[in-house]
Design a protein around this motif. Structure first.
Motif, PDB file in Angstrom:
ATOM      1  N   PHE A  47      15.423  29.912 128.379  1.00 45.74           N
ATOM      2  CA  PHE A  47      16.190  28.756 127.390  1.00 45.74           C
ATOM      3  C   PHE A  47      17.196  28.313 128.465  1.00 45.74           C
ATOM      4  CE2 PHE A  47      13.139  29.442 124.025  1.00 45.74           C
ATOM      5  CZ  PHE A  47      12.340  28.320 124.270  1.00 45.74           C
ATOM      6  N   SER A  48      17.960  27.979 128.602  1.00 48.68           N
ATOM      7  CA  SER A  48      19.069  28.085 129.100  1.00 48.68           C
ATOM      8  C   SER A  48      20.918  27.925 128.323  1.00 48.68           C
ATOM      9  CB  SER A  48      19.683  26.252 129.331  1.00 48.68           C
ATOM     10  OG  SER A  48      19.399  26.520 130.404  1.00 48.68           O
ATOM     11  N   THR A  53      22.936  21.249 128.791  1.00 51.26           N
ATOM     12  CA  THR A  53      21.970  21.152 127.667  1.00 51.26           C
ATOM     13  C   THR A  53      21.886  22.737 126.820  1.00 51.26           C
ATOM     14  OG1 THR A  53      19.853  22.162 129.229  1.00 51.26           O
ATOM     15  CG2 THR A  53      19.911  20.158 128.632  1.00 51.26           C
ATOM     16  N   GLU A  57      19.955  24.114 123.547  1.00 51.59           N
ATOM     17  CA  GLU A  57      18.852  25.381 124.391  1.00 51.59           C
ATOM     18  C   GLU A  57      18.884  27.208 124.241  1.00 51.59           C
ATOM     19  OE1 GLU A  57      16.916  25.192 128.196  1.00 51.59           O
ATOM     20  OE2 GLU A  57      17.819  23.469 128.560  1.00 51.59           O
ATOM     21  N   LEU A  60      17.410  27.952 120.612  1.00 50.93           N
ATOM     22  CA  LEU A  60      15.659  27.879 121.236  1.00 50.93           C
ATOM     23  C   LEU A  60      15.441  29.560 121.600  1.00 50.93           C
ATOM     24  CD1 LEU A  60      14.861  24.782 122.709  1.00 50.93           C
ATOM     25  CD2 LEU A  60      15.366  24.441 120.063  1.00 50.93           C
ATOM     26  N   ASN A  61      16.983  29.721 122.220  1.00 50.86           N
ATOM     27  CA  ASN A  61      16.739  31.010 122.576  1.00 50.86           C
ATOM     28  C   ASN A  61      16.888  32.041 121.354  1.00 50.86           C
ATOM     29  OD1 ASN A  61      17.007  33.081 124.850  1.00 50.86           O
ATOM     30  ND2 ASN A  61      18.757  33.932 123.252  1.00 50.86           N
ATOM     31  N   SER A  91      20.727  25.019 132.672  1.00 51.11           N
ATOM     32  CA  SER A  91      20.982  24.123 133.083  1.00 51.11           C
ATOM     33  C   SER A  91      19.888  23.122 134.740  1.00 51.11           C
ATOM     34  CB  SER A  91      21.901  23.313 131.964  1.00 51.11           C
ATOM     35  OG  SER A  91      21.873  23.620 130.677  1.00 51.11           O
ATOM     36  N   SER A 115      12.307  26.129 127.810  1.00 49.31           N
ATOM     37  CA  SER A 115      12.568  25.281 128.531  1.00 49.31           C
ATOM     38  C   SER A 115      12.707  23.755 127.210  1.00 49.31           C
ATOM     39  CB  SER A 115      11.134  24.669 129.075  1.00 49.31           C
ATOM     40  OG  SER A 115      11.018  24.688 131.017  1.00 49.31           O
ATOM     41  N   TYR A 116      13.719  23.123 127.320  1.00 54.53           N
ATOM     42  CA  TYR A 116      13.810  21.993 126.735  1.00 54.53           C
ATOM     43  C   TYR A 116      13.086  20.260 127.234  1.00 54.53           C
ATOM     44  CZ  TYR A 116      16.491  18.601 124.078  1.00 54.53           C
ATOM     45  OH  TYR A 116      16.497  17.240 122.959  1.00 54.53           O
ATOM     46  N   THR A 139       9.390  21.750 122.709  1.00 53.32           N
ATOM     47  CA  THR A 139      10.057  20.862 122.875  1.00 53.32           C
ATOM     48  C   THR A 139       8.803  19.215 122.756  1.00 53.32           C
ATOM     49  OG1 THR A 139      11.597  21.288 124.331  1.00 53.32           O
ATOM     50  CG2 THR A 139      12.388  19.423 123.953  1.00 53.32           C
ATOM     51  N   SER A 317      14.004  23.962 117.261  1.00 51.90           N
ATOM     52  CA  SER A 317      14.271  25.308 117.062  1.00 51.90           C
ATOM     53  C   SER A 317      13.015  25.788 116.416  1.00 51.90           C
ATOM     54  CB  SER A 317      15.762  25.859 116.540  1.00 51.90           C
ATOM     55  OG  SER A 317      16.043  25.190 115.559  1.00 51.90           O
ATOM     56  N   SER A 320      10.515  26.692 118.155  1.00 50.07           N
ATOM     57  CA  SER A 320      10.712  27.955 119.383  1.00 50.07           C
ATOM     58  C   SER A 320      10.124  28.834 118.547  1.00 50.07           C
ATOM     59  CB  SER A 320      11.515  27.441 119.573  1.00 50.07           C
ATOM     60  OG  SER A 320      12.289  26.791 120.241  1.00 50.07           O
TER      61      SER A 320
END
Length: 415
Positions: A47-48, A53, A57, A60-61, A91, A115-116, A139, A317, A320
């Motif tokens: 994830f970025s 983004t 992201e 999400l990480n 990103s 990924s997002y 996502t 999230s 995720s």
């Protein structure tokens, strides 16, 4: 709102030996054993943490790592620890592909969570299909993909829009202004929105796309003022969401008369823009932080305890987080020598668990997830008020906008 009864899928996937998929089967027994060597299972986390983004992201990480930590603290998977290898693709789709190759080929991860944007998912897809590895994608996305190498745990258009668009038309009117970021996801979501509006006698007064990271919306605001839509349907993503909402408010537009209705504005973006800029606007998603369930209370409390009391959970999230537990359930069914991407894929088919949003299920045919639709309004305190919480989960239909096409375990079927 009158809801139609939806039938549940009756079949559950059988587990067992991996069947040929048409891809080179590079995961031999020795490589499988290497993935469980020393009591460890390596996974990638992609994830970025920086770039446009990164605003979304990085959460999400955090949710992914928290789930891994919880599983390891509870004894791991059959006594084996999950070892996350974290990369920052910044990103950038090309960097996503580069990092994915490193994780799959160099680090020999048995799965990657990441990924997002659809742009980044499309960039890494060839890596996973060529190597027959697994990518876990949390996502909401546009559908129209049928891959044996992706487990899709976010919503597809029919799971967000089938209830949302009729609700908006009933509440506010039939004139829609479509504004999105310029890549495949917003365009396909808007394509589906237009199909729904057509059945409802709706009208699109304008359709416009802005670059990722775009921050100057004065011309968009002027067009909105001149066209006077009933609803501004937004699929803008990342930090552009913050700019759009703030400039809408600065222009004196009124959400009670002309709200923004979004598929992409979560508690995370609301926290970044401030509650006042978000208040009165709407989002459709399977999960909101305020959802009341024992599983969600536990999730929210754990997230705040781990990452800070000021942090929020949201509709990306949450998957995720729960997709790591789906991974756990699948791997638990395998012996150490069986742990490879194809056998994990077979083991996850039909898997269910009670996620923070409710009971979810991986569809054994298309590898997408059965989810629970909700419609909510943002409030000035930074949270949402859930206005509609529908009583049944919705089956994923990634080809809903393309009649006659169906994603099956054997691939895309026509007719």
């Amino acid at each position: 709102m009158t809801m139609k009864r939806r039938s549940f899928l009756k079949g559950i996937a059988a587990t067992g030996a991996f069947a040929a998929t048409g891809f080179p089967h590079i995961w031999n027994k020795n490589m499988s054993l290497a993935r469980a060597a020393n009591g460890e299972i390596k996974v990638g986390v992609l994830f970025s943490l920086t770039g446009t983004t990164g605003i979304i992201e990085e959460s999400l990480n955090k949710a992914t790592l928290m789930a891994i930590e919880e599983i390891n603290a509870a004894g791991g998977i059959n006594g084996m620890k999950i070892v996350p290898i974290v990369e920052d693709p910044a990103s950038d789709p090309a960097t996503f592909a580069e990092k994915a190759r490193k994780l799959v080929v160099g680090d020999k991860c048995v799965s990657v969570f990441g990924s997002y944007t659809s742009a980044s998912r499309k960039a890494v897809l060839p890596v996973f299909e060529k190597r027959d590895n697994l990518y876990w994608y949390p996502t909401l996305y546009e559908g129209r993909e049928c891959s044996k190498n992706v487990i899709y745990t976010g919503a597809v258009p029919n799971q967000q829009q089938d209830e949302f668009i009729p609700w908006l038309v009933q509440k506010f009117g039939k004139k829609f202004y479509l504004i999105g970021s310029n890549y495949i996801y917003p365009k396909e979501e808007n394509n589906y929105c237009k199909k729904l509006l057509e059945t409802l006698g709706g009208e699109v007064v304008n359709e416009e796309y802005v670059p990722l990271g775009h921050s100057e919306f004065s011309s968009v605001i002027n067009k909105i003022k001149s066209t006077q839509p009933n609803v501004i349907f937004s699929t803008v993503v990342g930090d552009s969401v913050v700019a759009l909402h703030r400039q809408y408010r600065a222009a004196g537009l009124d959400p009670e008369k002309m709200p923004m209705a979004s598929l992409t504005t979560s508690e995370n973006e609301v926290a970044a823009m401030g509650g006042d800029a978000a208040a009165g606007h709407f989002t459709s998603a399977p999960y909101f932080m305020v959802h009341q369930s024992p599983e969600n209370e536990k999730f929210v409390a754990a997230y705040k305890r781990r990452w800070g009391d000021d942090k929020v959970t949201h509709f990306v999230s949450e998957p995720s987080y729960f997709q790591v537990y789906l991974f756990k359930q699948a791997v638990e069914k395998l012996s150490g020598s069986e742990i490879d991407p194809p056998t994990i894929r077979e083991a996850v088919k039909g898997q269910e668990l009670i996620a923070p949003q409710g009971r979810i299920r991986v569809d054994p045919e298309n590898l997408h997830t059965w989810l629970w639709p909700k419609i909510a309004m943002a409030k000035s305190d930074g949270q949402f008020e859930v206005l509609e919480s529908f009583p049944e989960w919705i089956a994923p239909n990634p080809y809903a906008a393309y009649p006659g096409q169906t994603c099956t375990a054997d691939g895309l079927k026509e007719g």
